[in-house]
Design a protein around this motif. Structure first.
Motif, mmCIF file in Angstrom:
data_model
loop_
_atom_site.group_PDB
_atom_site.id
_atom_site.type_symbol
_atom_site.label_atom_id
_atom_site.label_comp_id
_atom_site.label_asym_id
_atom_site.label_seq_id
_atom_site.Cartn_x
_atom_site.Cartn_y
_atom_site.Cartn_z
ATOM 1 N N MET A 71 0.430 -1.072 -0.054
ATOM 2 C CA MET A 71 0.073 -0.659 0.323
ATOM 3 C C MET A 71 1.214 0.990 -0.159
ATOM 4 O O MET A 71 2.014 1.061 0.610
ATOM 5 C CB MET A 71 -0.824 0.278 1.166
ATOM 6 N N LYS A 72 0.048 1.847 -0.014
ATOM 7 C CA LYS A 72 0.429 3.856 -0.610
ATOM 8 C C LYS A 72 0.392 5.073 1.267
ATOM 9 O O LYS A 72 -0.948 5.051 0.905
ATOM 10 C CB LYS A 72 1.169 4.044 -1.951
ATOM 11 N N ALA A 73 0.923 5.637 1.570
ATOM 12 C CA ALA A 73 0.695 6.465 2.105
ATOM 13 C C ALA A 73 1.306 7.312 2.252
ATOM 14 O O ALA A 73 2.698 7.536 1.987
ATOM 15 C CB ALA A 73 0.690 5.639 3.914
ATOM 16 N N MET A 74 0.544 8.750 2.545
ATOM 17 C CA MET A 74 1.361 10.248 2.755
ATOM 18 C C MET A 74 1.463 10.556 4.539
ATOM 19 O O MET A 74 -0.037 10.004 5.017
ATOM 20 C CB MET A 74 0.637 11.020 1.836
ATOM 21 N N VAL A 75 2.744 10.404 4.906
ATOM 22 C CA VAL A 75 3.061 10.069 6.293
ATOM 23 C C VAL A 75 3.602 11.729 6.479
ATOM 24 O O VAL A 75 4.229 11.929 5.987
ATOM 25 C CB VAL A 75 3.771 9.166 6.526
ATOM 26 N N LEU A 76 2.760 11.729 7.502
ATOM 27 C CA LEU A 76 3.717 12.730 8.702
ATOM 28 C C LEU A 76 4.219 12.222 9.486
ATOM 29 O O LEU A 76 4.527 11.629 10.247
ATOM 30 C CB LEU A 76 2.501 13.633 9.128
ATOM 31 N N ARG A 77 6.030 12.423 9.368
ATOM 32 C CA ARG A 77 7.020 12.432 9.951
ATOM 33 C C ARG A 77 7.590 13.139 11.367
ATOM 34 O O ARG A 77 8.205 12.823 12.521
ATOM 35 C CB ARG A 77 8.031 11.491 9.094
ATOM 36 N N SER A 78 7.037 14.276 10.415
ATOM 37 C CA SER A 78 7.501 15.373 11.628
ATOM 38 C C SER A 78 6.081 16.990 11.760
ATOM 39 O O SER A 78 6.119 16.604 10.931
ATOM 40 C CB SER A 78 9.453 15.867 11.743
ATOM 41 N N ARG A 79 6.111 17.416 12.739
ATOM 42 C CA ARG A 79 5.309 18.216 12.889
ATOM 43 C C ARG A 79 6.201 19.626 11.780
ATOM 44 O O ARG A 79 7.210 19.962 11.507
ATOM 45 C CB ARG A 79 5.362 19.273 14.149
ATOM 46 N N ARG A 80 4.985 20.436 11.120
ATOM 47 C CA ARG A 80 5.598 21.390 10.370
ATOM 48 C C ARG A 80 6.415 21.696 8.842
ATOM 49 O O ARG A 80 6.974 21.526 8.370
ATOM 50 C CB ARG A 80 6.141 23.044 11.157
ATOM 51 N N ALA A 81 6.287 19.151 8.329
ATOM 52 C CA ALA A 81 7.067 19.748 7.434
ATOM 53 C C ALA A 81 6.184 18.474 6.670
ATOM 54 O O ALA A 81 5.457 18.478 7.028
ATOM 55 C CB ALA A 81 8.127 18.109 7.962
ATOM 56 N N PRO A 82 6.654 18.299 5.223
ATOM 57 C CA PRO A 82 5.873 17.411 3.973
ATOM 58 C C PRO A 82 5.071 16.792 4.633
ATOM 59 O O PRO A 82 6.180 16.436 5.163
ATOM 60 C CB PRO A 82 6.717 17.938 3.180
ATOM 61 N N LEU A 83 4.483 16.104 3.872
ATOM 62 C CA LEU A 83 4.240 14.735 3.987
ATOM 63 C C LEU A 83 4.806 14.166 3.152
ATOM 64 O O LEU A 83 5.673 13.809 2.002
ATOM 65 C CB LEU A 83 2.241 14.105 3.957
ATOM 66 N N VAL A 84 5.224 12.703 3.291
ATOM 67 C CA VAL A 84 6.782 11.680 2.461
ATOM 68 C C VAL A 84 5.298 10.839 1.904
ATOM 69 O O VAL A 84 4.547 9.990 2.657
ATOM 70 C CB VAL A 84 7.678 11.257 3.403
ATOM 71 N N LEU A 85 5.909 10.229 0.520
ATOM 72 C CA LEU A 85 5.072 9.275 0.470
ATOM 73 C C LEU A 85 5.823 7.898 0.750
ATOM 74 O O LEU A 85 6.679 7.949 0.021
ATOM 75 C CB LEU A 85 4.788 9.625 -1.153
ATOM 76 N N GLU A 86 5.326 6.729 0.699
ATOM 77 C CA GLU A 86 5.298 5.795 1.610
ATOM 78 C C GLU A 86 5.103 4.577 0.742
ATOM 79 O O GLU A 86 3.561 4.199 0.733
ATOM 80 C CB GLU A 86 5.924 5.580 2.936
ATOM 81 N N GLU A 87 5.926 3.158 0.328
ATOM 82 C CA GLU A 87 5.814 2.055 0.507
ATOM 83 C C GLU A 87 5.268 1.838 1.498
ATOM 84 O O GLU A 87 6.462 1.318 2.623
ATOM 85 C CB GLU A 87 6.429 1.309 -0.868
ATOM 86 N N ARG A 88 4.362 0.858 2.162
ATOM 87 C CA ARG A 88 3.909 -0.031 3.282
ATOM 88 C C ARG A 88 3.400 -1.326 3.024
ATOM 89 O O ARG A 88 2.231 -1.436 1.863
ATOM 90 C CB ARG A 88 2.832 0.749 4.362
ATOM 91 N N PRO A 89 3.923 -2.401 3.976
ATOM 92 C CA PRO A 89 2.599 -3.382 4.097
ATOM 93 C C PRO A 89 1.411 -2.878 4.369
ATOM 94 O O PRO A 89 1.091 -2.104 5.411
ATOM 95 C CB PRO A 89 4.061 -3.996 4.777
ATOM 96 N N THR A 90 0.553 -3.851 3.120
ATOM 97 C CA THR A 90 -0.990 -3.612 3.853
ATOM 98 C C THR A 90 -1.412 -4.497 4.704
ATOM 99 O O THR A 90 -1.177 -5.382 4.865
ATOM 100 C CB THR A 90 -1.424 -3.809 2.906
ATOM 101 N N PRO A 91 -1.985 -3.813 6.082
ATOM 102 C CA PRO A 91 -2.273 -4.585 7.679
ATOM 103 C C PRO A 91 -2.835 -5.143 7.712
ATOM 104 O O PRO A 91 -4.115 -4.642 6.561
ATOM 105 C CB PRO A 91 -2.432 -2.879 8.259
ATOM 106 N N ALA A 92 -3.216 -5.688 8.153
ATOM 107 C CA ALA A 92 -4.685 -6.730 8.277
ATOM 108 C C ALA A 92 -4.862 -6.730 9.724
ATOM 109 O O ALA A 92 -4.973 -5.741 10.880
ATOM 110 C CB ALA A 92 -3.577 -8.568 9.150
#
Length: 327
Positions: free
Chosen positions: A1-22
């Motif tokens: 799956m793909k997700a737009m992830v917030l890693r730190s406040r006041r920073a752009p979201l990061v597009l990440e590939e992640r395992p699809t959760p169960a």
């Protein structure tokens, strides 16, 4: 799956590939069809709200299809379309939950803030806080209903039986609520950013009696005012506009500090109140109301990897209606 992830406040979201959760027991895996972008997402990203964990996938106005049902879930089947709102779970044991006010729960979870949200291709949700969307055939149009629509609905309830309603900040929530008011034969007076003619034109096209800048005097006394813009200075402005006994309802989760204002503005049994989250009953009532009322949402579509652009457009007041991410 793909997700737009917030890693730190006041920073752009990061597009990440992640395992699809169960999904765990009581949960469901949802394939996201659309997720609207809310001002609360801005508050999370911009650091106005800081209690949630990082990293986190933002987004809480989710529409999607059930892909996997966890054990103990009987309400949904694979393929069902559901909507998922901001309130993602409650403790069920505190005094507020026991009193039917789960929106004030002492130990809640929030979608896209304390648990991963819908700025993704998939999301795991608490099945008790997902709502069937039978008959909602357009997921992009339905997505803004899951927060902008719901918080407007609850705000209007807090405003009571007001006939003349002022809406301060004519964005996603107000453009839906204006249609609710029009259907209920209430009068809407829309207040926008100074010079925002597009928002004023939208308000008038959706049945508002009047539209102007937030600094303009209202052409009549209001029974209630609902503030969606996160600007504390609008509270005394709204108090000036409401009649004796009127209410000013603050509909956002975050607002800049209220300025000092003279007691005479609140005298005459005027009230200032806030709206916190929503209840599942709110969602059930509102989603039953929408098909009867003919509400239509005005949306601007963005691809998932353009989430930062959508947030920036919302931050800059360039979105009229609602921005919606579509994986």
């Amino acid at each position: 799956m793909k997700a737009m992830v917030l890693r730190s406040r006041r920073a752009p979201l990061v597009l990440e590939e992640r395992p699809t959760p169960a999904p765990s027991p009581g949960e469901a895996l949802v394939r996201v069809e659309a997720c609207a972008v809310c001002r609360t997402d801005l508050h999370v990203v911009d650091g106005d709200l800081t209690d949630g964990p990082l990293p986190i996938t933002a987004g809480h106005e989710i529409v999607g299809r059930i892909e996997v049902v966890g054990s103990g879930v009987d309400a949904f089947r694979v393929g069902d379309r559901v909507g998922v709102p901001w309130l993602g779970g409650v403790c069920g044991a505190c005094a507020y939950c026991a009193d039917g006010r789960e929106n004030l729960c002492d130990d809640p979870t929030f979608t896209g803030y304390t648990r991963d949200g819908g700025f993704a291709t998939h999301v795991v949700v608490n099945a008790d806080f997902a709502f069937p969307l039978v008959g909602f055939d357009d997921p992009i149009a339905a997505a803004p209903l899951m927060c902008a629509g719901l918080i407007g609905w609850r705000s209007l309830r807090m405003a009571g039986n007001a006939k003349r309603v002022g809406l301060y900040g004519f964005g996603a929530a107000a453009h839906i609520l204006a249609q609710v008011c029009h259907f209920q034969e209430r009068e809407v007076y829309a207040f926008t950013r100074p010079g925002d003619q597009s928002a004023q034109d939208l308000a008038l096209s959706l049945g508002a009696r009047w539209a102007g800048a937030s600094e303009d005097p209202c052409p009549c006394e209001l029974d209630a005012a609902i503030i969606f813009a996160p600007v504390g200075a609008l509270v005394p402005a709204a108090l000036k506009a409401v009649r004796k006994g009127g209410r000013v309802v603050c509909g956002g989760i975050h607002m800049t500090d209220l300025p000092r204002f003279p007691y005479r503005l609140i005298w005459g049994e005027r009230q200032v109140m806030s709206v916190a989250n929503l209840t599942r009953q709110d969602a059930t009532e509102f989603l039953a109301f929408v098909p009867k009322s003919g509400i239509r949402t005005v949306t601007t579509r963005y691809a998932l990897d353009r989430a930062n652009e959508a947030l920036d457009d919302l931050r800059g007041g360039r979105v009229h209606g609602a921005a919606v991410l579509v994986p």
